[in-house]
Write an enzyme that holds these catalytic residues in place. Structure first.
Site, PDB file in Angstrom:
ATOM      1  N   HIS A  77     -39.282 -49.047  12.779  1.00 46.58           N
ATOM      2  CA  HIS A  77     -38.749 -50.151  11.797  1.00 46.58           C
ATOM      3  C   HIS A  77     -37.586 -51.044  12.446  1.00 46.58           C
ATOM      4  O   HIS A  77     -36.788 -50.399  13.046  1.00 46.58           O
ATOM      5  CB  HIS A  77     -38.331 -49.470  10.702  1.00 46.58           C
ATOM      6  CG  HIS A  77     -38.138 -50.476   9.297  1.00 46.58           C
ATOM      7  ND1 HIS A  77     -37.001 -51.452   9.216  1.00 46.58           N
ATOM      8  CD2 HIS A  77     -38.962 -50.797   8.301  1.00 46.58           C
ATOM      9  CE1 HIS A  77     -37.076 -52.405   8.268  1.00 46.58           C
ATOM     10  NE2 HIS A  77     -38.282 -51.800   7.812  1.00 46.58           N
ATOM     11  N   ASP A  99     -44.598 -48.370   5.429  1.00 49.34           N
ATOM     12  CA  ASP A  99     -46.016 -49.061   5.309  1.00 49.34           C
ATOM     13  C   ASP A  99     -47.041 -47.897   5.778  1.00 49.34           C
ATOM     14  O   ASP A  99     -48.137 -47.961   5.112  1.00 49.34           O
ATOM     15  CB  ASP A  99     -45.953 -50.143   6.573  1.00 49.34           C
ATOM     16  CG  ASP A  99     -44.954 -51.016   6.216  1.00 49.34           C
ATOM     17  OD1 ASP A  99     -44.975 -51.569   4.950  1.00 49.34           O
ATOM     18  OD2 ASP A  99     -44.223 -51.597   6.964  1.00 49.34           O
TER      19      ASP A  99
END
Length: 425
Positions: A307, A364
């Site tokens: 991320h 995600d």
């Protein structure tokens, strides 16, 4: 003012003393607002990675420590003890509701859940294979046409009402968009149900109105919405604020946020995860996929790992990672792609290459798996993200409207084109 409260910047023969802003949490921030006026210089920061665009009291992230707070509450505590609707109230009001306030808020959301018949006409005008995010953008923009008579942004109650309408109606729009894509008839939300159950029933009910709610599914989706509710000044939230800074109404601002979220580097990442799993195809191919991911010349990239903000584990991924295993077991889902995901997760968590680079599965990765288990089509994944994130967008829009320092967003640029030249011929 002490040296700790200011910095001095030397620019050629000129120097300027700049104040330092002290946040509640996080890095100190140099206020450069007078830099250009006093020195003729401005700053360059591609992607705004080291630039604060606003002051906000809504969400705080510490990427190094893996911390996410909503109004000061750790995401882990809210995920365990709260509901999405309570989190929505917290985000837009600043404090958690008491029992009476929560009941009244739930009732107001239910009362605002229905949509005008023109929305069905609009959605029906799109091709059935049109991307759901395109339809959602148009449908949210349509709301500004329907409620044009109550868009006096100087009126605090009209602002609040618009915020509630958006939070209440985006699930309805999402359900209708899903049904359009599946060739199912448009229907109305069952306002006797709670927020998440109402969305599930409207989305999946048969033409005769029948649908059996599964509380495990309701709980999983409620958790996903909590985890997606807000995430500081990300691309879509910054877009909502930038559009809002022009005086645009909240429907237009949120519609712009939807388009920003659509991109595969942002909200579209969970859709990209499923496409990657389909490309891998089988759990037997996971090992070779991991090898390819390490080879920079292969062109293959593992989606849903690492991320930009979190340099450690994504705290949302910790929460949802635990939920994912439970949901798959509770639903008894048999799907080869989910087998690929589980094996890929295990490989990445154990492989020295990924561990050393802190390429952990992010939110995600897990949200895509759960949406797949819930039989939500891949192209609807980003719509689900938008549904949860609407509360954060609205909270930031509301906060911005009463910010005495708000100015229309107008970034500078470093011009790299031609110097002045004459037109010849």
């Amino acid at each position: 003012m002490s040296d700790l409260d200011q910095v001095t910047l030397n620019a050629g023969e000129k120097s300027v003393v700049l104040p330092v802003i002290k946040p509640t949490l996080g890095n100190d921030c140099v206020d450069i607002s007078k830099l250009t006026k006093e020195t003729g210089y401005f700053t360059y920061d591609s992607g705004f990675t080291a630039t604060a665009s606003c002051k906000s009291a809504i969400t705080y992230i510490d990427g190094d420590k893996g911390v996410l707070l909503y109004r000061g509450y750790p995401i882990e505590q809210l995920s365990e003890k709260s509901s999405y609707v309570e989190v929505v109230y917290l985000l837009i009001n600043g404090e958690r509701p008491d029992a009476a306030q929560l009941k009244a808020f739930n009732e107001e959301l239910a009362a605002e859940a229905t949509v005008d018949a023109s929305i069905n006409t609009l959605i029906g005008s799109f091709a059935k294979d049109a991307h759901p995010m395109a339809i959602l953008t148009a449908a949210i923009a349509q709301l500004s046409g329907i409620y044009h008579a109550s868009l006096d942004l100087a009126d605090a109650e009209q602002r609040r009402k618009a915020a509630v309408r958006l939070i209440a109606k985006v699930p309805t729009l999402s359900a209708l968009i899903y049904r359009h894509g599946k060739g199912l008839p448009a229907n109305t939300p069952d306002t006797s149900l709670d927020y998440v159950s109402r969305f599930l029933k409207q989305t999946f009910e048969a033409a005769d109105g029948s649908y059996e709610l599964n509380q495990d599914v309701v709980k999983a989706l409620d958790l996903l919405f909590i985890l997606h509710a807000d995430h500081e000044q990300n691309a879509s939230t910054s877009t909502v604020r930038l559009v809002g800074s022009t005086g645009a109404n909240p429907y237009a601002s949120v519609a712009a946020g939807v388009t920003a979220l659509w991109g595969p580097a942002h909200g579209g990442a969970n859709e990209a995860v499923l496409k990657m799993l389909e490309e891998i195809g089988s759990a037997d191919n996971v090992e070779s996929a991991v090898v390819k991911a390490k080879d920079k010349t292969s062109g293959f990239r593992l989606m849903g790992f690492g991320h930009r903000v979190y340099k450690n584990f994504d705290p949302r991924a910790k929460v949802i990672g635990e939920m994912t295993g439970k949901v798959l077991k509770q639903l008894g889902v048999q799907d080869p792609l989910l087998d690929v995901a589980v094996k890929l997760e295990q490989a990445a968590l154990q492989d020295e290459y990924f561990v050393a680079r802190k390429l952990y599965p992010n939110v995600d990765f897990y949200s895509g798996i759960i949406y797949k288990a819930l039989q939500i089509p891949t192209e609807m994944f980003t719509v689900m993200f938008a549904l949860g994130r609407t509360s954060g967008w609205v909270a930031h829009w509301l906060e911005q409207q009463v910010d005495p320092e708000m100015k229309i967003g107008r970034p500078r640029q470093v011009y790299t084109g031609s110097d002045v030249r004459d037109y010849q011929g």
